[in-house]
Design an enzyme around this catalytic site. Structure first.
Site, mmCIF file in Angstrom:
data_model
loop_
_atom_site.group_PDB
_atom_site.id
_atom_site.type_symbol
_atom_site.label_atom_id
_atom_site.label_comp_id
_atom_site.label_asym_id
_atom_site.label_seq_id
_atom_site.Cartn_x
_atom_site.Cartn_y
_atom_site.Cartn_z
ATOM 1 N N HIS A 214 22.252 43.173 -70.762
ATOM 2 C CA HIS A 214 23.637 42.923 -70.343
ATOM 3 C C HIS A 214 24.469 42.283 -71.456
ATOM 4 C CE1 HIS A 214 21.094 39.474 -69.375
ATOM 5 N NE2 HIS A 214 22.165 38.716 -69.583
ATOM 6 N N CYS B 123 21.239 42.803 -77.979
ATOM 7 C CA CYS B 123 21.269 41.763 -76.949
ATOM 8 C C CYS B 123 22.068 40.593 -77.515
ATOM 9 C CB CYS B 123 19.875 41.374 -76.462
ATOM 10 S SG CYS B 123 18.855 40.389 -77.567
ATOM 11 N N GLY C 124 15.144 38.610 -78.492
ATOM 12 C CA GLY C 124 14.309 39.137 -77.417
ATOM 13 C C GLY C 124 13.956 40.593 -77.597
ATOM 14 N N HIS D 125 12.916 47.364 -98.176
ATOM 15 C CA HIS D 125 11.674 46.634 -98.394
ATOM 16 C C HIS D 125 10.698 46.700 -97.225
ATOM 17 C CE1 HIS D 125 13.496 43.823 -101.685
ATOM 18 N NE2 HIS D 125 13.659 45.103 -101.953
ATOM 19 N N ASN D 126 11.193 46.877 -96.008
ATOM 20 C CA ASN D 126 10.320 46.811 -94.828
ATOM 21 C C ASN D 126 10.185 48.130 -94.088
ATOM 22 O OD1 ASN D 126 12.143 43.909 -94.579
ATOM 23 N ND2 ASN D 126 9.965 43.827 -95.063
ATOM 24 N N ARG E 130 5.493 48.957 -104.273
ATOM 25 C CA ARG E 130 4.834 47.722 -103.840
ATOM 26 C C ARG E 130 5.170 47.384 -102.392
ATOM 27 N NH1 ARG E 130 9.419 45.787 -106.551
ATOM 28 N NH2 ARG E 130 10.396 43.968 -105.587
#
Length: 143
Positions: free
Chosen positions: A12, A66, A71, A99-100, A133
């Site tokens: 919500h 959110c 959450g 990087h991720n 890397r």
């Protein structure tokens, strides 16, 4: 960005931005996993389906929204193939991808403007993973 398949959802507290994104995002496919009103709901009920849709490969990326983004990020990251990143500025969106290899962007509606959210999402979807890397590190995430 136009050829991407995107899963979107939120609770919500993310309903307003989700509804606006449904009207403004120009992608190949955009599936709304809810919520479908501003009535109070439980964020895992929407984060899990979005994460499952991205994890299965049915969708390229996900957007979860959110109030704080915490959450939905915590919930989505319970899925083995998900790397959900909370992004509240453009640099974080870029780094999350470069990087991720993040595949779900989590937006904190209560803390950023809609215009900034749009910019974050565009950067997230158009930034490539650097590999190298960083790939070694990403490959160590799953148990």
């Amino acid at each position: 960005m136009h050829n991407l398949k995107i899963a979107i959802g939120g609770d919500h507290a993310g309903f307003s931005y989700k509804q606006q994104l449904l009207q403004t995002l120009q992608v190949a496919e955009l599936k709304d996993f809810g919520t479908f009103s501003s009535d109070s709901v439980d964020y895992p009920d929407f984060a899990h389906p979005v994460a499952s849709a991205v994890e299965s490969g049915e969708f390229d990326f996900g957007i979860l929204i959110c109030g704080s983004a915490n959450g939905v990020a915590i919930t989505a990251n319970k899925h083995q193939g998900i790397r959900a990143a909370i992004c509240w500025n453009e640099e974080l969106a870029s780094l999350a991808r470069r990087h991720n290899n993040a595949n779900i962007v989590c937006i904190p509606e209560r803390f950023i403007s809609f215009e900034l959210a749009q910019s974050i999402i565009e950067i997230f979807f158009t930034t490539e993973f650097e590999g190298g890397r960083h790939a070694n590190r990403v490959n160590k995430i799953s148990c």
